[in-house]
Design a protein around this motif. Structure first.
Motif, mmCIF file in Angstrom:
data_model
loop_
_atom_site.group_PDB
_atom_site.id
_atom_site.type_symbol
_atom_site.label_atom_id
_atom_site.label_comp_id
_atom_site.label_asym_id
_atom_site.label_seq_id
_atom_site.Cartn_x
_atom_site.Cartn_y
_atom_site.Cartn_z
ATOM 1 N N GLN A 60 0.822 -1.212 0.000
ATOM 2 C CA GLN A 60 0.000 0.000 0.000
ATOM 3 C C GLN A 60 0.862 1.270 0.000
ATOM 4 N N ASN A 61 1.874 1.290 0.860
ATOM 5 C CA ASN A 61 2.715 2.489 0.961
ATOM 6 C C ASN A 61 4.011 2.365 0.167
ATOM 7 N N PHE A 62 3.996 1.622 -0.878
ATOM 8 C CA PHE A 62 5.113 1.443 -1.829
ATOM 9 C C PHE A 62 6.315 0.747 -1.193
ATOM 10 N N GLU A 63 6.767 1.319 -0.052
ATOM 11 C CA GLU A 63 7.906 0.751 0.668
ATOM 12 C C GLU A 63 9.165 0.652 -0.188
ATOM 13 N N ALA B 105 15.851 4.667 -7.642
ATOM 14 C CA ALA B 105 14.878 3.728 -8.216
ATOM 15 C C ALA B 105 15.591 2.495 -8.748
ATOM 16 N N ALA B 106 16.670 2.710 -9.520
ATOM 17 C CA ALA B 106 17.386 1.574 -10.098
ATOM 18 C C ALA B 106 18.003 0.697 -9.004
ATOM 19 N N GLN B 107 18.587 1.342 -7.993
ATOM 20 C CA GLN B 107 19.212 0.561 -6.916
ATOM 21 C C GLN B 107 18.183 -0.274 -6.167
ATOM 22 N N ASN B 108 16.979 0.278 -5.988
ATOM 23 C CA ASN B 108 15.906 -0.482 -5.362
ATOM 24 C C ASN B 108 15.636 -1.773 -6.121
ATOM 25 N N ILE B 109 15.695 -1.701 -7.452
ATOM 26 C CA ILE B 109 15.368 -2.860 -8.283
ATOM 27 C C ILE B 109 16.547 -3.831 -8.350
ATOM 28 N N VAL B 110 17.751 -3.301 -8.193
ATOM 29 C CA VAL B 110 18.952 -4.134 -8.313
ATOM 30 C C VAL B 110 19.210 -4.952 -7.043
ATOM 31 N N LEU B 111 18.890 -4.351 -5.886
ATOM 32 C CA LEU B 111 19.312 -4.939 -4.607
ATOM 33 C C LEU B 111 19.082 -6.451 -4.487
ATOM 34 N N ALA C 54 17.757 7.240 -11.889
ATOM 35 C CA ALA C 54 18.729 7.738 -10.910
ATOM 36 C C ALA C 54 18.081 8.575 -9.814
ATOM 37 N N LYS C 55 16.740 8.656 -9.825
ATOM 38 C CA LYS C 55 16.085 9.480 -8.802
ATOM 39 C C LYS C 55 15.824 8.683 -7.531
ATOM 40 N N TYR C 56 15.772 9.416 -6.414
ATOM 41 C CA TYR C 56 15.433 8.792 -5.142
ATOM 42 C C TYR C 56 13.911 8.795 -4.973
ATOM 43 N N PRO C 57 13.390 7.854 -4.180
ATOM 44 C CA PRO C 57 11.932 7.766 -4.022
ATOM 45 C C PRO C 57 11.269 9.101 -3.721
ATOM 46 N N ALA C 58 11.911 9.900 -2.847
ATOM 47 C CA ALA C 58 11.270 11.151 -2.457
ATOM 48 C C ALA C 58 11.143 12.133 -3.618
ATOM 49 N N GLN C 59 11.891 11.885 -4.710
ATOM 50 C CA GLN C 59 11.803 12.779 -5.878
ATOM 51 C C GLN C 59 10.742 12.320 -6.858
ATOM 52 N N LEU C 60 10.078 11.210 -6.545
ATOM 53 C CA LEU C 60 9.071 10.669 -7.467
ATOM 54 C C LEU C 60 7.669 10.877 -6.904
ATOM 55 N N SER C 61 6.680 10.940 -7.777
ATOM 56 C CA SER C 61 5.298 11.022 -7.314
ATOM 57 C C SER C 61 4.863 9.644 -6.806
ATOM 58 N N GLY C 62 3.725 9.617 -6.119
ATOM 59 C CA GLY C 62 3.235 8.346 -5.586
ATOM 60 C C GLY C 62 3.042 7.292 -6.664
ATOM 61 N N GLY C 63 2.445 7.712 -7.767
ATOM 62 C CA GLY C 63 2.199 6.763 -8.847
ATOM 63 C C GLY C 63 3.493 6.219 -9.431
ATOM 64 N N GLN C 64 4.478 7.124 -9.539
ATOM 65 C CA GLN C 64 5.785 6.677 -10.048
ATOM 66 C C GLN C 64 6.449 5.729 -9.063
ATOM 67 N N GLN C 65 6.354 6.054 -7.780
ATOM 68 C CA GLN C 65 6.949 5.175 -6.769
ATOM 69 C C GLN C 65 6.327 3.785 -6.825
ATOM 70 N N GLN C 66 5.010 3.735 -6.977
ATOM 71 C CA GLN C 66 4.363 2.431 -6.977
ATOM 72 C C GLN C 66 4.758 1.632 -8.225
ATOM 73 N N ARG C 67 4.958 2.312 -9.334
ATOM 74 C CA ARG C 67 5.388 1.590 -10.533
ATOM 75 C C ARG C 67 6.820 1.074 -10.371
#
Lengths: 218, 240, 242
Positions: free
Chosen positions: C84-87, C94-100, C131-144
């Motif tokens: 619900q809250n993306f987490e 964003a990329a590092q989140n996916i790579v981890l 290369a953006k950090y979560p806080a630089q993205l909108s909610g919809g972008q974060q969830q994607r």
């Protein structure tokens, strides 16, 4: 050294109890004085007059960067020189504690007030309350609830801090125990006893604060 | 203050100047070495307080309760007067006779273990302030418990606790003054000694006060830089 | 592929899950709905073992979730989950989140993990935001990004826990579009949501929960046509009225 000798504690007990009373008296007076002065300083820090709030901030930050022992020495040796007449060791130490702890209390009070969301004051003023009324009826009741556990915790720390009067030879709980320890050459028994008493008292008090915090948490 | 004989130059005369320098050196040495114990140990204990294993958590909690509820000065006496007597005979007599810098070492160990309990509390509350979903998200992608801490929780927690840890680090400098009670000649103790030898109380205590304030300013400045380098873009409170 | 049999869970004395039985076949999309506090989020978190349960059996691809010998991290790495809250992890781009987890769990090398991350971000329409950090993205972008993070593990099924309920209305569709595309590709999905439009469009079945129990488990058309239970009818009338 032999086994653990409880008798030496029993024999020293009346003398050490006198020290305990001094510790409690000093704590009670220092907490009261420190709180009162702390409230004043916190209000000064929130003052809209910049020089006033800067002065209060300077006071707080200055004292918070000093070791309590040094503050005790300052007042113990200098106050008599400054006012030209002698005051008792207890009085000078009490002044040091009040001034020192007030800096910490004022920070807790300020943080408590700051912890109430800004929207609350807007909401109160939107209802037509004055800034002062908003403070009195909306902000302070919430702030006090937030800060009471922290103030109590600070007071437990203060109870522990009073043991520092040892450095000027004031006969508190620790110092009286130390005197007995040296007289009877029984440091193990007496220092262990002091540690256990502080542990039991402070641990119980902090548990109590924890329960209070849970009971009244918003 | 009428009739007080000001004598600032005396602070620059030997042996007093040397006393101040060596006192300040001892204060810094005690503080830094104690921190070298407190920071890693406190981190481990703080993390241990948040794990699922009850026994690990219980031990960590007991450590914090004991070290936080006995006055530091009493702990200093325990380490110096009591603990050597309780050690096995050989070790005890080594501590009493052969351990290098006995007072200084005792003060460092005592202050380090005490401060570890305070660091642990900060680390624990930092970890607990992270929304539970972060832990779930880490687990949901298959990270094991250790990895969740290593890659997800700890990097965020340390950014949260930098400000409170700054004040603990300053505390270690201030608390090092308690070492004077077991005979370490650190800054406060040297100021006291100068006062006793020269009666220049105001001057002696002023120089100590100024040095403590300088340390504070320096540390705060340093931590601001660290904080700026590691700042998260304000994201921690998002969601939850 | 996912089987739940007589699952019970208590928080202390509170009965959160009450004898829940359901199954999701390969390629099926199941929407789970119900009033708040009905236990639907808890149910979905039991599927990958994020929440323990006291009774019953849950198996995923033949592996029992509750069994002591099951390697839960390994099982979880095969099931994607979206929260619900993306987490997203705030200290990583964003990329590092996916790579981890690709690196730490699957052991992929940096280059392969990076390529995969960028390809998925591109597919989500977020190629410029790697290369953006979560806080630089909108909610919809974060969830994607969070969906991309889950897909990077090549999951056999995806769990969605109210993926759009923390989003501003104008961002809901960008997330739902991605989910619809996933469903149409044949991904096995369990979705906790109130988005009945989404259910209409791609769900095979709808499960309705109330007070910890599965009250209704029906084909989409049957559920929206004539729900059998009074409670489901009431719930539908409440959320569809507007």
């Amino acid at each position: 050294m032999g086994g653990f000798d409880f008798d030496v504690i029993a024999r020293g007990a009346p003398f050490i109890w006198g020290g305990m009373l001094l510790t409690l008296e000093l704590t009670a007076l220092a907490v009261t004085g420190g709180l009162l002065l702390g409230i004043v300083i916190a209000l000064l820090r929130l003052s809209p007059l910049k020089p006033v709030s800067w002065l209060a901030a300077f006071y707080v930050n200055f004292l918070r960067s000093m070791p309590l022992i040094l503050v005790i020495f300052w007042f113990y040796t200098l106050v008599p020189k400054m006012i030209g007449s002698s005051i008792s060791g207890f009085q000078s130490v009490l002044i040091a504690f009040v001034l020192f702890e007030a800096a910490y209390y004022s920070e807790i009070i300020r943080a408590g007030i700051a912890s109430v969301r800004a929207g609350q004051i807007s909401a109160a003023m939107a209802l037509g309350l004055t800034r002062l009324q908003a403070m009195r009826y909306v902000i302070l009741p919430q702030a006090i609830r937030n800060m009471i556990p922290v103030l109590l915790t600070q007071s437990i720390i203060m109870l522990q801090d009073t043991s520092l009067v040892y450095v000027v030879g004031l006969r508190d709980f620790l110092t009286t125990a130390e005197i007995v320890a040296n007289r009877d050459n029984r440091p193990i028994e007496l220092y262990t006893m002091v540690a256990v008493v502080f542990l039991v008292v402070c641990f119980s008090l902090s548990r109590l604060v924890g329960r209070l915090r849970r009971k009244y948490s918003l | 203050m009428s009739g007080y004989n000001w004598n600032w130059p005396i602070l620059l005369k030997e042996p007093y100047f040397g006393w101040i320098v060596s006192g300040f050196g001892s204060t810094c040495a005690i503080a830094l070495l104690a921190w070298a114990i407190a920071f890693p140990l406190g981190s481990v204990i703080g993390i241990a307080r948040t794990v699922d294993n009850r026994i690990v958590r219980g031990i960590a909690t007991a450590y914090v309760d004991v070290f936080r509820n006995i006055p530091l000065l009493v702990q200093m006496f325990l380490w110096y007067f009591v603990v050597p007597e309780l050690l096995p005979k050989d070790l005890g007599s080594w501590v009493k006779r052969d351990m290098p810098y006995p007072q200084l070492s005792t003060a460092i160990v005592c202050l380090g273990l005490y401060t570890a309990s305070r660091v642990a509390e900060q680390v624990r509350s930092g970890l607990e302030s992270i929304p539970r979903g972060q832990r779930y998200a880490g687990m949901a992608m298959g990270l094991n418990g250790f990895q969740v801490y290593r890659y997800v929780l700890i990097p965020v927690a340390y950014r949260i606790v930098i400000p409170p840890l700054t004040s603990e680090f300053l505390g270690v400098f201030k608390n090092s003054s308690l070492a004077l009670t077991i005979g370490v000649l650190e800054l406060t103790s040297q100021a006291r000694q100068i006062e006793e030898y020269t009666f220049a109380s105001f001057e002696a205590f002023t120089v100590a006060t100024v040095l403590y304030c300088l340390v504070t300013l320096l540390v705060i400045l340093l931590m601001r830089i660290v904080e700026g380098r590691t700042r998260l873009l304000g994201a921690i409170t998002a969601g939850g | 592929m996912i089987e739940l049999k007589n699952v019970d869970k208590w928080y202390g004395t509170f009965h959160v899950l009450d004898n829940c039985t359901m199954s999701i076949a390969k390629g099926e999309v199941v929407v789970i709905c119900g009033p708040s506090g009905s236990g639907k989020s808890t149910l979905i978190k039991c599927v990958n073992g994020l929440e323990p349960f006291q009774k019953g059996i849950i198996t995923v691809d033949g592996v029992s979730v509750g069994a002591r010998e099951t390697n839960l991290p390994k099982l979880r790495s095969r099931i994607g989950m979206v929260f619900q809250n993306f987490e997203l992890f705030p200290h990583m781009t964003a990329a590092q989140n996916i790579v981890l987890a690709q690196q730490k769990v699957l052991g992929r090398d940096q280059a392969a993990a990076d390529t995969k991350a960028l390809a998925l971000l591109d597919r989500m329409g977020l190629a410029d935001h790697a290369a953006k950090y979560p806080a630089q993205l909108s909610g919809g972008q974060q969830q994607r990004v969070a969906i991309a993070r889950a897909l990077a593990m090549d999951p056999i099924a995806m769990l969605f826990d109210e993926p759009t309920s923390a989003l501003d209305p104008e961002m809901i569709s960008e997330v739902l579009d991605v989910m619809v595309a996933l469903a149409e590709e044949g991904m096995t999905m369990a979705v906790v949501t109130h988005e009945m439009g989404f259910a209409h469009k791609v769900a095979n079945r709808v499960v309705f929960m109330d007070q910890g129990a599965i009250v209704e488990d029906a084909d989409k058309d049957a559920f929206f046509g004539t729900p059998r239970s009074e409670r489901a009818r009431l719930f539908l009338s409440k959320i569809l009225r507007h």
